[in-house]
Design a protein around this motif. Sequence first.
Motif, PDB file in Angstrom:
ATOM      1  N   MET A   1       0.820  -1.189   0.000  1.00 36.33           N
ATOM      2  CA  MET A   1       0.000   0.000   0.000  1.00 36.33           C
ATOM      3  C   MET A   1       0.873   1.265   0.000  1.00 36.33           C
ATOM      4  N   LEU A   2       1.750   1.410   0.994  1.00 27.95           N
ATOM      5  CA  LEU A   2       2.612   2.587   1.036  1.00 27.95           C
ATOM      6  C   LEU A   2       3.579   2.620  -0.136  1.00 27.95           C
ATOM      7  N   SER A   3       4.084   1.449  -0.535  1.00 31.94           N
ATOM      8  CA  SER A   3       5.032   1.441  -1.655  1.00 31.94           C
ATOM      9  C   SER A   3       4.356   1.865  -2.954  1.00 31.94           C
ATOM     10  N   ASP A   4       3.089   1.510  -3.139  1.00 34.77           N
ATOM     11  CA  ASP A   4       2.357   1.963  -4.333  1.00 34.77           C
ATOM     12  C   ASP A   4       2.214   3.481  -4.320  1.00 34.77           C
ATOM     13  N   LEU A   5       1.886   4.020  -3.167  1.00 37.74           N
ATOM     14  CA  LEU A   5       1.745   5.469  -3.029  1.00 37.74           C
ATOM     15  C   LEU A   5       3.086   6.154  -3.258  1.00 37.74           C
ATOM     16  N   GLN A   6       4.152   5.577  -2.720  1.00 38.38           N
ATOM     17  CA  GLN A   6       5.483   6.132  -2.943  1.00 38.38           C
ATOM     18  C   GLN A   6       5.821   6.146  -4.433  1.00 38.38           C
ATOM     19  N   ASP A   7       5.489   5.081  -5.140  1.00 35.60           N
ATOM     20  CA  ASP A   7       5.765   5.017  -6.579  1.00 35.60           C
ATOM     21  C   ASP A   7       4.996   6.101  -7.332  1.00 35.60           C
ATOM     22  N   GLN A   8       3.749   6.343  -6.935  1.00 31.41           N
ATOM     23  CA  GLN A   8       2.951   7.380  -7.591  1.00 31.41           C
ATOM     24  C   GLN A   8       3.554   8.765  -7.343  1.00 31.41           C
ATOM     25  N   PHE A   9       3.964   9.032  -6.103  1.00 31.49           N
ATOM     26  CA  PHE A   9       4.604  10.314  -5.802  1.00 31.49           C
ATOM     27  C   PHE A   9       5.933  10.437  -6.548  1.00 31.49           C
ATOM     28  N   ALA A  10       6.683   9.335  -6.657  1.00 31.02           N
ATOM     29  CA  ALA A  10       7.966   9.377  -7.362  1.00 31.02           C
ATOM     30  C   ALA A  10       7.767   9.717  -8.836  1.00 31.02           C
ATOM     31  N   ALA A  11       6.750   9.148  -9.455  1.00 32.69           N
ATOM     32  CA  ALA A  11       6.473   9.451 -10.866  1.00 32.69           C
ATOM     33  C   ALA A  11       6.120  10.932 -11.026  1.00 32.69           C
ATOM     34  N   ALA A  12       5.293  11.437 -10.121  1.00 33.40           N
ATOM     35  CA  ALA A  12       4.922  12.857 -10.179  1.00 33.40           C
ATOM     36  C   ALA A  12       6.139  13.746  -9.936  1.00 33.40           C
ATOM     37  N   ALA A  13       6.992  13.358  -9.002  1.00 34.80           N
ATOM     38  CA  ALA A  13       8.191  14.150  -8.696  1.00 34.80           C
ATOM     39  C   ALA A  13       9.156  14.169  -9.876  1.00 34.80           C
ATOM     40  N   ARG A  14       9.290  13.021 -10.558  1.00 32.67           N
ATOM     41  CA  ARG A  14      10.164  12.984 -11.746  1.00 32.67           C
ATOM     42  C   ARG A  14       9.677  13.974 -12.806  1.00 32.67           C
ATOM     43  N   LYS A  15       8.369  14.019 -13.035  1.00 30.48           N
ATOM     44  CA  LYS A  15       7.805  14.963 -14.008  1.00 30.48           C
ATOM     45  C   LYS A  15       8.053  16.400 -13.573  1.00 30.48           C
ATOM     46  N   TYR A  16       7.831  16.668 -12.290  1.00 25.79           N
ATOM     47  CA  TYR A  16       8.042  18.016 -11.746  1.00 25.79           C
ATOM     48  C   TYR A  16       9.500  18.435 -11.923  1.00 25.79           C
ATOM     49  N   CYS A  17      10.419  17.556 -11.542  1.00 24.30           N
ATOM     50  CA  CYS A  17      11.846  17.877 -11.645  1.00 24.30           C
ATOM     51  C   CYS A  17      12.261  18.089 -13.096  1.00 24.30           C
ATOM     52  N   ALA A  18      11.774  17.246 -13.984  1.00 22.79           N
ATOM     53  CA  ALA A  18      12.103  17.391 -15.403  1.00 22.79           C
ATOM     54  C   ALA A  18      11.568  18.710 -15.953  1.00 22.79           C
ATOM     55  N   ALA A  19      10.367  19.067 -15.577  1.00 21.34           N
ATOM     56  CA  ALA A  19       9.748  20.302 -16.076  1.00 21.34           C
ATOM     57  C   ALA A  19      10.455  21.553 -15.564  1.00 21.34           C
ATOM     58  N   HIS A  20      11.091  21.452 -14.402  1.00 21.62           N
ATOM     59  CA  HIS A  20      11.715  22.622 -13.786  1.00 21.62           C
ATOM     60  C   HIS A  20      13.236  22.550 -13.757  1.00 21.62           C
ATOM     61  N   GLY A  21      13.803  21.561 -14.448  1.00 21.21           N
ATOM     62  CA  GLY A  21      15.252  21.465 -14.537  1.00 21.21           C
ATOM     63  C   GLY A  21      15.932  21.175 -13.207  1.00 21.21           C
ATOM     64  N   ILE A  22      15.286  20.403 -12.365  1.00 16.41           N
ATOM     65  CA  ILE A  22      15.842  20.067 -11.050  1.00 16.41           C
ATOM     66  C   ILE A  22      16.450  18.672 -11.119  1.00 16.41           C
ATOM     67  N   ALA A  23      17.677  18.569 -10.650  1.00 16.71           N
ATOM     68  CA  ALA A  23      18.336  17.258 -10.527  1.00 16.71           C
ATOM     69  C   ALA A  23      18.480  16.996  -9.030  1.00 16.71           C
ATOM     70  N   PRO A  24      17.506  16.296  -8.434  1.00 19.97           N
ATOM     71  CA  PRO A  24      17.538  16.141  -6.975  1.00 19.97           C
ATOM     72  C   PRO A  24      18.763  15.375  -6.490  1.00 19.97           C
ATOM     73  N   GLU A  25      19.453  15.978  -5.549  1.00 20.13           N
ATOM     74  CA  GLU A  25      20.561  15.318  -4.872  1.00 20.13           C
ATOM     75  C   GLU A  25      19.993  14.632  -3.632  1.00 20.13           C
ATOM     76  N   PRO A  26      20.766  13.766  -2.980  1.00 23.67           N
ATOM     77  CA  PRO A  26      20.215  13.021  -1.840  1.00 23.67           C
ATOM     78  C   PRO A  26      19.575  13.887  -0.756  1.00 23.67           C
ATOM     79  N   ASP A  27      20.113  15.067  -0.493  1.00 28.21           N
ATOM     80  CA  ASP A  27      19.535  15.899   0.569  1.00 28.21           C
ATOM     81  C   ASP A  27      18.330  16.715   0.095  1.00 28.21           C
ATOM     82  N   TRP A  28      18.011  16.681  -1.198  1.00 23.93           N
ATOM     83  CA  TRP A  28      16.879  17.441  -1.727  1.00 23.93           C
ATOM     84  C   TRP A  28      15.583  17.055  -1.022  1.00 23.93           C
ATOM     85  N   PHE A  29      15.413  15.770  -0.737  1.00 29.49           N
ATOM     86  CA  PHE A  29      14.169  15.288  -0.151  1.00 29.49           C
ATOM     87  C   PHE A  29      13.971  15.817   1.265  1.00 29.49           C
TER      88      PHE A  29
END
Length: 106
Positions: A1-29
Amino acid sequence: MLSDLQDQFAAAARKYCAAHGIAPEPDWFVLKMQEEMGELTQVWNKLTGRDRRRERSAEALAQDLADETADLLGMVLLFARENDLDLAAAVQRKWRFAPGAQRPPA
């Protein structure tokens, strides 16, 4: 359940980062969690009259509060995913219930 939700947030975050030119480093989160907590606190202060008055209805502020809470939840889940944290096990240890488990009848 939580892992599915995490995957959905990760997909959304990848789109957000790509759209805004963000390359998240480990401390970004963890930095984003802090940012979102600050935004949630700011809305809470407005909603409870502890901030400058602005022309926002209680309903609009309640929606802002929900939105900022969703942002914080998303960043917590992304932080856990990025750091390979087993949140389900941690919830069971700390809160003494299994996320997604069937609730006993009342």
